[in-house]
Design an enzyme around this catalytic site. Sequence first.
Site, mmCIF file in Angstrom:
data_model
loop_
_atom_site.group_PDB
_atom_site.id
_atom_site.type_symbol
_atom_site.label_atom_id
_atom_site.label_comp_id
_atom_site.label_asym_id
_atom_site.label_seq_id
_atom_site.Cartn_x
_atom_site.Cartn_y
_atom_site.Cartn_z
ATOM 1 N N LYS A 89 39.440 -23.581 -26.688
ATOM 2 C CA LYS A 89 39.630 -24.777 -27.308
ATOM 3 C C LYS A 89 40.404 -25.831 -26.469
ATOM 4 C CE LYS A 89 39.170 -22.838 -31.933
ATOM 5 N NZ LYS A 89 39.261 -21.426 -31.858
ATOM 6 N N PRO B 157 41.523 -35.563 -19.220
ATOM 7 C CA PRO B 157 40.554 -35.374 -18.204
ATOM 8 C C PRO B 157 40.961 -34.421 -17.084
ATOM 9 C CG PRO B 157 39.964 -37.372 -19.156
ATOM 10 C CD PRO B 157 41.296 -36.983 -19.565
ATOM 11 N N ASP C 91 42.539 -31.565 -23.702
ATOM 12 C CA ASP C 91 43.784 -32.190 -22.838
ATOM 13 C C ASP C 91 43.191 -33.131 -22.243
ATOM 14 O OD1 ASP C 91 46.207 -32.824 -21.524
ATOM 15 O OD2 ASP C 91 46.743 -30.556 -21.869
ATOM 16 N N GLY D 209 35.812 -15.199 -45.097
ATOM 17 C CA GLY D 209 35.121 -15.479 -46.528
ATOM 18 C C GLY D 209 33.484 -15.697 -46.564
ATOM 19 N N GLY D 210 33.111 -15.898 -45.310
ATOM 20 C CA GLY D 210 31.728 -16.364 -44.966
ATOM 21 C C GLY D 210 30.838 -15.170 -45.186
ATOM 22 N N GLY E 25 35.162 -11.621 -36.188
ATOM 23 C CA GLY E 25 36.364 -11.219 -35.343
ATOM 24 C C GLY E 25 36.928 -9.874 -36.331
ATOM 25 N N GLY F 152 33.124 -13.025 -42.830
ATOM 26 C CA GLY F 152 33.814 -11.809 -42.679
ATOM 27 C C GLY F 152 35.195 -12.194 -43.196
HETATM 28 P P1 XMP Z 1 38.089 -13.562 -37.583
HETATM 29 O O1 XMP Z 1 38.929 -12.521 -37.484
HETATM 30 O O2 XMP Z 1 38.624 -14.839 -38.676
HETATM 31 O O3 XMP Z 1 38.156 -14.221 -36.235
HETATM 32 O O4 XMP Z 1 36.371 -13.273 -37.940
HETATM 33 C C1 XMP Z 1 37.475 -15.550 -35.708
HETATM 34 C C2 XMP Z 1 37.601 -16.163 -34.467
HETATM 35 O O5 XMP Z 1 37.118 -17.247 -34.467
HETATM 36 C C3 XMP Z 1 38.147 -18.209 -34.022
HETATM 37 N N1 XMP Z 1 37.922 -19.154 -34.890
HETATM 38 C C4 XMP Z 1 37.244 -20.489 -34.648
HETATM 39 N N2 XMP Z 1 37.000 -20.887 -33.493
HETATM 40 N N3 XMP Z 1 36.403 -22.910 -34.428
HETATM 41 C C5 XMP Z 1 36.635 -22.388 -33.484
HETATM 42 O O6 XMP Z 1 36.120 -22.659 -32.361
HETATM 43 C C6 XMP Z 1 36.740 -22.556 -35.681
HETATM 44 O O7 XMP Z 1 36.674 -23.145 -36.682
HETATM 45 C C7 XMP Z 1 37.269 -21.359 -35.862
HETATM 46 N N4 XMP Z 1 37.452 -20.294 -36.725
HETATM 47 C C8 XMP Z 1 37.984 -19.460 -36.176
HETATM 48 C C9 XMP Z 1 39.599 -17.465 -34.366
HETATM 49 O O8 XMP Z 1 40.506 -18.129 -33.531
HETATM 50 C C10 XMP Z 1 38.943 -16.009 -33.848
HETATM 51 O O9 XMP Z 1 39.257 -15.832 -32.576
#
Ligand code: XMP
Length: 213
Positions: A60, A65, A63, A171-172, A188, A168
Amino acid sequence: MKGNIVASLDLTDEKKLISMADQIGSSVFALKINWPTILSCGKSIIGKLTKYSNVICDLKIADIPNTNRLIIEQISRENPWAVIGHLFTGTDSMKALLDNAGGVKVIGVASMSNPGSNVYLNPNFEKLVEDAKALGCYGIVAPGNNYELLGSVSKIKGNLKIFSPGVGAQGGGYKQAIKAGSDYVIIGRSIYENPDPLKYISELESGNENHIT
Ligand code: XMP
């Protein structure tokens, strides 16, 4: 590499991480790692994981450029398949990632899965998606636990691929996320904390989700 599941291996123990990558790497589209893993194992873990699957670095990046350029130069040396960067910092910052990615795909965050992102980030998804399209990102992130927002992103995505976390533990549902427009589903904890991750993955892919959630 197969299917449309991206396993997010947010593990900080390198031995466990490599063992999980070895176990599931060929059964998923990609392995995603995030800051906890890189801070714990060092950036060389990226290159080590490329042996098992495509690797997505979910840094993510957000910062100015010049700093974005310095970060992507370091990361691209490890040959991940893709990196995730933020779009909210503006087109100059995202352009610095794209210009210096050296063949690594860039995925922009157009919306997020946590409820707090409904305050600042998610209301601006349209502009962020338009920027991602105009700049030539490979894909965007849109939440797999917010089907209405995911559907709205999907309608305007053009050629961008949608990567959806939030399935997961957050909740999705896998099937619902795909129905709403997700191309790749990021999962994850439900994978790496699962006693039988391969069975979980194959049940999801065979449409047996109700049985397991
Ligand atoms: P879980 O355990 O919640 O892990 O299934 C999710 C993984 O994805 C990342 N994560 C996001 N990454 N936008 C992102 O770019 C998001 O909205 C987002 N939500 C979760 C989280 O850090 C973890 O690695």
